[in-house]
Every structure is written in structure tokens, then in C-alpha cells.
Design a protein around this motif. Structure first.
Motif, PDB file in Angstrom:
ATOM      1  N   TYR A  11       0.832  -1.202   0.000  1.00  0.00           N
ATOM      2  CA  TYR A  11       0.000   0.000   0.000  1.00  0.00           C
ATOM      3  C   TYR A  11       0.868   1.254   0.000  1.00  0.00           C
ATOM      4  N   TRP A 344      -3.455   8.541   5.496  1.00  0.00           N
ATOM      5  CA  TRP A 344      -3.603   7.878   4.198  1.00  0.00           C
ATOM      6  C   TRP A 344      -3.510   6.361   4.348  1.00  0.00           C
ATOM      7  N   GLN A 346      -3.783   4.476   7.101  1.00  0.00           N
ATOM      8  CA  GLN A 346      -4.849   3.920   7.938  1.00  0.00           C
ATOM      9  C   GLN A 346      -6.127   3.714   7.134  1.00  0.00           C
ATOM     10  N   ALA A 347      -6.453   4.690   6.270  1.00  0.00           N
ATOM     11  CA  ALA A 347      -7.664   4.576   5.455  1.00  0.00           C
ATOM     12  C   ALA A 347      -7.574   3.383   4.512  1.00  0.00           C
ATOM     13  N   LYS A 348      -6.425   3.167   3.900  1.00  0.00           N
ATOM     14  CA  LYS A 348      -6.253   2.039   2.980  1.00  0.00           C
ATOM     15  C   LYS A 348      -6.394   0.706   3.708  1.00  0.00           C
ATOM     16  N   ARG A 350      -8.015   0.154   6.546  1.00  0.00           N
ATOM     17  CA  ARG A 350      -9.399  -0.003   7.004  1.00  0.00           C
ATOM     18  C   ARG A 350     -10.308  -0.446   5.855  1.00  0.00           C
ATOM     19  N   GLU A 351     -10.067   0.089   4.666  1.00  0.00           N
ATOM     20  CA  GLU A 351     -10.866  -0.299   3.492  1.00  0.00           C
ATOM     21  C   GLU A 351     -10.822  -1.807   3.249  1.00  0.00           C
ATOM     22  N   GLN A 352      -9.696  -2.414   3.568  1.00  0.00           N
ATOM     23  CA  GLN A 352      -9.527  -3.850   3.348  1.00  0.00           C
ATOM     24  C   GLN A 352      -9.843  -4.678   4.596  1.00  0.00           C
ATOM     25  N   GLY A 353     -10.355  -4.026   5.628  1.00  0.00           N
ATOM     26  CA  GLY A 353     -10.783  -4.753   6.823  1.00  0.00           C
ATOM     27  C   GLY A 353      -9.672  -5.096   7.800  1.00  0.00           C
ATOM     28  N   TYR A 354      -8.498  -4.478   7.661  1.00  0.00           N
ATOM     29  CA  TYR A 354      -7.396  -4.771   8.583  1.00  0.00           C
ATOM     30  C   TYR A 354      -7.537  -3.943   9.862  1.00  0.00           C
TER      31      TYR A 354
END
Length: 371
Positions: A11, A344, A346-348, A350-354
Motif C-alpha cells: 500500500y 492515508w 490507515q484509510a487504505k 481499514r478499506e480492506q478490513g485490517y
């Protein structure tokens, strides 16, 4: 579910691809291993003993830093020296260190864009080109009733951009022929019989930076067992990425007023200023880090003032003579990358459920103080 180190860096390298870095820059994994689950990531400007201690106290298994802790070659690793003790602390606590430096400076939406945004600059352009994305023409033949699905996959993966226009393609209807051989599993027809199919020839532009992702998306969306496609290099120039930004303030202001804007934008207690206090400035060049080498770039770009760190005495004199004002907030102004990178990344994740947590370092690594 926590992300593995390799996934986090994948990422990170979407934001700041390694090939954006200037030659011989010290970037990438410098300490430890990424082959583990990461519960917490610490984002730091520098990695010193205090930052390493902060990471350990937080339970962070990975530090993503802007400045490399191993910048000058290490001749030895003696743990009774500051450099050796730092490395020992990181290894003892199993903390990996990954560095994104000039690739983060250069990146679209990276360091220099963050600094330009903080100053309120409009109509931004690159100050010095570092990398230009090569362009390819992709041609693929698709059954007519699947053409829109494949086009959507291509555009979704980053193909089809020409300037400020997206979803660009050219499409021609035609007839495709093929003869499935023994062992094949054709989408249309049967093995041993030559077939004809109404197909669409789709042409679109693909930047080199997303070429692999576009091909993978196309193959996944295409219904055929064997996909017929061509990829041609193009002479057209793709997007340009580089160091520094040039833009304009919403309205002209005096140099001293602008210096106060810089102090607020980068949360610094003081700035050094070159130029008459009352002179008017509107067009601004900004470059994170040490920008002494870029005064002529800024002047050539038409800037009234250059915002950068580490300006030396003779460079300041040269800039003054050529009519370029300078506001130097220090190298530490780059600390803006800590909250911005953390937000930036953190948002990526979270989008993938991590559940991995990304934390900006609270340690101020500014070595100077003013009396």
C-alpha cells in the motif's frame, strides 16, 4: 485480522512507488523483516533513540520513516556507539524500519503536495521533473456482449487517462475467427470446429506505472480462455512527477505576512527570511527538505518566493541578488508527513478490513532551538 508487513508496504508503495526516488537514495526496508503480522505502525520523520523507544512502548512492529537511519555507510555495528545502540534497540524489540524519502517527496499526493496544500497554493505544477510515466497502447479483442465489462475493468485499473479526461478508448466492431484445439475449453463453440464471433477491438492508453494491474484486470474480466491482446509503446509523454511544487496564493501578500503563514502551516516557532519585508509575493515555490540547489529552478518557474529548508549563507546571498525571496522553516517542516502518511495508510488498511493501527510519532526530532 492484522496486515502483514509486506501488505502494508505494498500500500505504501502505491502512494510512493520506489521508482519515483532520485538515483542512489536510501529507501526501502533498512532494518528487520516485513514477514510478520503488524499490529501497530509508527510513522516518523526521523528514527533516533527516542523514536525507537516510543515504538517499543507502543508495541509497534514497524516504523515507516521519511529520513533513513542508515544514510551514510556503516563501517561497523558497535553497540556502544549511538548508531550501533539504535540498531541494537530496533533489533532487540523486533521493530522493522522502512524508508520512503524522495519517492514520497515526488509522489502525487505526497510530501510536496501536502506542503503546498498547507500553504494554500492553487494551480500547482512540478518544480523539477524526476520521473515521466511511459505510455502504452493496449489493444484487446472482446466478444461484443462483454465489451463494457472489460472496458470497466480497464478503466478501473487506471487505463484510459488522457490529460484530465478519463475512460478514453476507441472501439471497432469486427469478426474474430478461431479453432479450438484438443484440450481447450472455449467460451464460444466446440473443440475441433472453426468459429466466428462478433467482437469489439478496444484500444486504450495505459501508463507504465499501472500496466501490470491493468493487464491483470483485463484478463480477469475477459471471458476467453486465451485472450488476444497487443501492447505497443507510445511516443506520447505521460504524467510527470517531480520534486517541489509551484503555485499561487489566493491573493498577494507581503513577504512578512507570508512568513507568518509559513510558520502557522508547518507549526514552527521561527523562520529565516531573505528579502524585503514589505515586498509583494503571490507565486510560491515549495520544496520539502534541503532546497539550496533549487533557487534557480524557482526563479525560472517565475516564483516570487521559495519555501525550503537548510539554506546556507552564500545561497541566500545568491537568491537575494537574483530577486528571489526565501522563507526557510527548517528541514523539520517535513514533519507534516507524519499525520498525513498515517491518515492515508490507515484509510487504505481499514478499506480492506485490517485492524492494524497506524500512529504518527509524537517525538519532535528538531535538533535546533532558539534562545
Amino acid at each position: 485480522m492484522f496486515a502483514r508487513g509486506e501488505t502494508i508496504i505494498q500500500y505504501m508503495e502505491k502512494l510512493a512507488p520506489k521508482h519515483y526516488a532520485v538515483p542512489d537514495d536510501r529507501i526501502g526496508l533498512q532494518v528487520g523483516s516485513l514477514r510478520k503480522e503488524i499490529r501497530k505502525v509508527l510513522i516518523a520523520l526521523d528514527v533516533n533513540a527516542e523514536v525507537a523507544e516510543e515504538a517499543a512502548s507502543l508495541g509497534a512492529e514497524l516504523i515507516i520513516a521519511h529520513h533513513a537511519p542508515i544514510y551514510r555507510p556503516l563501517k561497523h555495528l558497535q553497540t556502544d556507539t549511538p548508531a550501533g545502540a539504535l540498531m541494537a534497540s530496533l533489533l532487540r524489540n523486533d521493530i522493522a524500519v522502512y524508508v520512503a524519502h524522495t519517492n514520497l517527496d515526488t509522489a502525487d499526493g505526497g510530501m510536496n503536495d501536502w506542503m503546498a496544500e498547507a500553504l494554500g497554493l492553487e494551480g500547482r505544477a512540478v518544480l523539477e521533473e524526476v520521473h515521466t510515466d511511459k505510455l502504452f497502447k493496449l489493444v484487446v479483442f472482446v466478444p461484443k456482449d462483454h465489451a463494457e465489462k472489460v472496458r470497466g475493468a480497464l478503466f478501473g485499473a487506471g487505463a484510459g487517462w488522457i490529460g484530465n479526461y478519463s475512460d478514453c478508448s476507441f472501439n471497432v466492431d469486427g469478426t474474430g475467427t478461431f479453432l479450438p484445439r484438443e484440450g481447450s475449453n472455449p467460451f464460444i463453440g466446440k473443440p475441433g470446429k472453426r468459429e466466428e464471433a462478433e467482437e469489439v477491438r478496444i484500444e486504450t492508453v495505459v501508463p507504465d506505472s499501472v500496466r501490470k494491474a491493468v493487464i491483470q484486470a483485463m484478463l480477469k474480466a475477459h471471458p476467453y480462455e486465451e485472450v488476444a491482446y497487443d501492447l505497443y509503446p507510445m511516443d506520447l509523454k505521460g504524467r510527470t512527477f517531480g520534486l517541489g511544487r509551484v503555485g499561487a496564493l489566493p491573493a498577494a501578500e507581503s513577504l512578512d505576512e507570508f512568513a507568518e503563514r509559513v510558520k502557522r502551516a508547518f507549526d514552527v516557532p521561527f523562520v529565516r527570511v531573505v528579502g524585503d519585508a514589505g515586498r509583494s509575493v503571490r507565486k510560491v515555490a515549495v520544496l520539502g527538505g534541503s532546497g539550496s540547489r533549487y533557487i534557480r529552478h524557482a526563479k525560472f518557474a517565475g516564483a516570487d518566493v521559495l519555501v525550503t529548508g537548510d539554506i546556507d549563507y552564500h545561497t541566500a546571498q545568491d537568491a537575494d541578488v537574483m530577486g528571489l525571496a526565501i522563507v526557510d522553516p527548517g528541514h523539520n517542516a517535513e514533519k507534516i508527513m507524519k499525520p498525513k502518511t498515517a491518515e492515508w495508510l490507515q484509510a487504505k488498511l481499514r478499506e480492506q478490513g485490517y485492524e492494524t493501527e497506524v500512529i504518527p510519532s509524537s517525538i519532535d526530532t528538531e535538533p535546533f532551538r532558539v534562545k
